[in-house]
Motif scaffolding. Structure first.
Motif, mmCIF file in Angstrom:
data_model
loop_
_atom_site.group_PDB
_atom_site.id
_atom_site.type_symbol
_atom_site.label_atom_id
_atom_site.label_comp_id
_atom_site.label_asym_id
_atom_site.label_seq_id
_atom_site.Cartn_x
_atom_site.Cartn_y
_atom_site.Cartn_z
ATOM 1 N N SER A 96 30.168 86.713 16.746
ATOM 2 C CA SER A 96 30.970 85.645 17.342
ATOM 3 C C SER A 96 30.325 85.139 18.622
ATOM 4 O O SER A 96 29.715 85.906 19.368
ATOM 5 N N PHE A 97 30.506 83.830 18.865
ATOM 6 C CA PHE A 97 29.970 83.170 20.045
ATOM 7 C C PHE A 97 31.043 82.253 20.621
ATOM 8 O O PHE A 97 31.948 81.832 19.912
ATOM 9 N N VAL A 98 30.885 81.914 21.902
ATOM 10 C CA VAL A 98 31.747 80.929 22.543
ATOM 11 C C VAL A 98 30.865 79.755 22.946
ATOM 12 O O VAL A 98 29.843 79.931 23.600
ATOM 13 N N LEU A 99 31.278 78.557 22.525
ATOM 14 C CA LEU A 99 30.559 77.322 22.793
ATOM 15 C C LEU A 99 31.399 76.484 23.753
ATOM 16 O O LEU A 99 32.626 76.442 23.633
ATOM 17 N N GLU A 100 30.741 75.826 24.709
ATOM 18 C CA GLU A 100 31.431 74.925 25.631
ATOM 19 C C GLU A 100 30.869 73.526 25.441
ATOM 20 O O GLU A 100 29.657 73.328 25.495
ATOM 21 N N THR A 101 31.774 72.564 25.214
ATOM 22 C CA THR A 101 31.337 71.185 25.012
ATOM 23 C C THR A 101 30.856 70.597 26.329
ATOM 24 O O THR A 101 31.155 71.125 27.402
ATOM 25 N N MET A 102 30.124 69.495 26.238
ATOM 26 C CA MET A 102 29.548 68.866 27.423
ATOM 27 C C MET A 102 30.212 67.511 27.666
ATOM 28 O O MET A 102 29.552 66.502 27.795
ATOM 29 N N GLU A 103 31.526 67.508 27.724
ATOM 30 C CA GLU A 103 32.298 66.300 27.957
ATOM 31 C C GLU A 103 32.745 66.263 29.413
ATOM 32 O O GLU A 103 32.509 67.203 30.172
ATOM 33 N N GLN A 104 33.443 65.205 29.778
ATOM 34 C CA GLN A 104 33.961 65.114 31.138
ATOM 35 C C GLN A 104 34.917 66.281 31.406
ATOM 36 O O GLN A 104 34.913 66.863 32.484
ATOM 37 N N TYR A 105 35.733 66.626 30.410
ATOM 38 C CA TYR A 105 36.626 67.767 30.500
ATOM 39 C C TYR A 105 36.208 68.753 29.411
ATOM 40 O O TYR A 105 36.679 68.681 28.272
ATOM 41 N N PRO A 106 35.293 69.683 29.736
ATOM 42 C CA PRO A 106 34.744 70.590 28.719
ATOM 43 C C PRO A 106 35.813 71.448 28.056
ATOM 44 O O PRO A 106 36.782 71.862 28.686
ATOM 45 N N LYS A 107 35.600 71.688 26.779
ATOM 46 C CA LYS A 107 36.474 72.558 25.994
ATOM 47 C C LYS A 107 35.636 73.714 25.478
ATOM 48 O O LYS A 107 34.446 73.582 25.273
ATOM 49 N N LYS A 108 36.292 74.833 25.255
ATOM 50 C CA LYS A 108 35.606 76.008 24.722
ATOM 51 C C LYS A 108 36.110 76.283 23.312
ATOM 52 O O LYS A 108 37.265 76.043 23.002
ATOM 53 N N MET A 109 35.205 76.785 22.475
ATOM 54 C CA MET A 109 35.553 77.123 21.103
ATOM 55 C C MET A 109 34.823 78.401 20.721
ATOM 56 O O MET A 109 33.626 78.532 20.959
ATOM 57 N N GLN A 110 35.556 79.332 20.143
ATOM 58 C CA GLN A 110 34.938 80.550 19.638
ATOM 59 C C GLN A 110 34.717 80.371 18.140
ATOM 60 O O GLN A 110 35.601 79.890 17.431
ATOM 61 N N PHE A 111 33.522 80.689 17.663
ATOM 62 C CA PHE A 111 33.233 80.587 16.234
ATOM 63 C C PHE A 111 32.514 81.845 15.783
ATOM 64 O O PHE A 111 32.005 82.616 16.592
ATOM 65 N N GLU A 112 32.494 82.038 14.476
ATOM 66 C CA GLU A 112 31.890 83.235 13.887
ATOM 67 C C GLU A 112 30.781 82.850 12.925
ATOM 68 O O GLU A 112 30.812 81.782 12.323
ATOM 69 N N ILE A 113 29.835 83.774 12.782
ATOM 70 C CA ILE A 113 28.793 83.656 11.754
ATOM 71 C C ILE A 113 28.926 84.913 10.908
ATOM 72 O O ILE A 113 28.869 86.032 11.427
ATOM 73 N N PHE A 114 29.116 84.717 9.606
ATOM 74 C CA PHE A 114 29.315 85.844 8.705
ATOM 75 C C PHE A 114 28.083 86.044 7.840
ATOM 76 O O PHE A 114 27.591 85.107 7.219
ATOM 77 N N GLY A 115 27.575 87.257 7.814
ATOM 78 C CA GLY A 115 26.447 87.597 6.958
ATOM 79 C C GLY A 115 25.156 87.779 7.721
ATOM 80 O O GLY A 115 24.829 86.995 8.614
ATOM 81 N N VAL A 116 24.428 88.813 7.361
ATOM 82 C CA VAL A 116 23.167 89.152 8.025
ATOM 83 C C VAL A 116 22.164 88.008 7.902
ATOM 84 O O VAL A 116 21.489 87.651 8.880
ATOM 85 N N ASP A 117 22.078 87.413 6.720
ATOM 86 C CA ASP A 117 21.108 86.333 6.501
ATOM 87 C C ASP A 117 21.368 85.148 7.422
ATOM 88 O O ASP A 117 20.443 84.605 8.029
ATOM 89 N N ARG A 118 22.626 84.719 7.531
ATOM 90 C CA ARG A 118 22.952 83.582 8.381
ATOM 91 C C ARG A 118 22.767 83.915 9.855
ATOM 92 O O ARG A 118 22.296 83.085 10.625
ATOM 93 N N ILE A 119 23.156 85.112 10.255
ATOM 94 C CA ILE A 119 22.983 85.519 11.656
ATOM 95 C C ILE A 119 21.510 85.437 12.040
ATOM 96 O O ILE A 119 21.154 84.880 13.080
ATOM 97 N N ASN A 120 20.642 85.977 11.189
ATOM 98 C CA ASN A 120 19.201 85.963 11.475
ATOM 99 C C ASN A 120 18.614 84.553 11.388
ATOM 100 O O ASN A 120 17.755 84.188 12.185
#
Length: 130
Positions: free
Chosen positions: A29-53
């Motif tokens: 899992s990672f947390v991403l922050e948008t680059m807008e005037q009012y930044p928002k944060k979003m947590q997302f997941e990557i499932f699977g060894v192949d995709r993670i790598n």
């Protein structure tokens, strides 16, 4: 769906063994922050060894993340899941202009006002005093 932003946090990796198939799984899992005037944060997941790598996401870098949103029920409660299926390094984002007040939202075409009807010119047969 897609969103562009800077990765600000990498959460601890989770792993386990599937009870159905008996195979191992990994979830990052990672947390991403948008680059807008009012930044928002979003947590997302990557499932699977192949995709993670394959995605090889690094904290501090800017990415465009393609993801799916899903919800599931567990013991009467509902949970959202945001899973990334693609991550690409972001190109330089253009600055928002006056024509585009909200980055990523295309401006709507403006409706042209209808021409006001012109008053009719007085005719020679118009003999009213007012």
């Amino acid at each position: 769906m897609e969103i562009t932003g800077k990765i600000i946090l990498e959460l601890p990796e989770r792993s386990g063994v599937s009870t159905r198939s008996g195979s191992e799984w990994r979830l990052k899992s990672f947390v991403l922050e948008t680059m807008e005037q009012y930044p928002k944060k979003m947590q997302f997941e990557i499932f699977g060894v192949d995709r993670i790598n394959a995605m090889n996401i690094q904290v501090g870098e800017t990415y465009t993340i393609s993801f799916d949103i899903d919800a599931h029920e567990y013991q009467g409660r509902w949970y959202n899941s945001i899973r990334a299926f693609r991550a690409a390094p972001a190109t330089a984002a253009p600055a928002a202009s006056a024509a585009e007040p909200y980055p990523g939202v295309a401006p709507q075409p403006s409706a042209q006002p209808a021409a006001a009807p012109q008053p009719a010119a007085p005719t020679a047969t118009d003999d009213l005093p007012f």
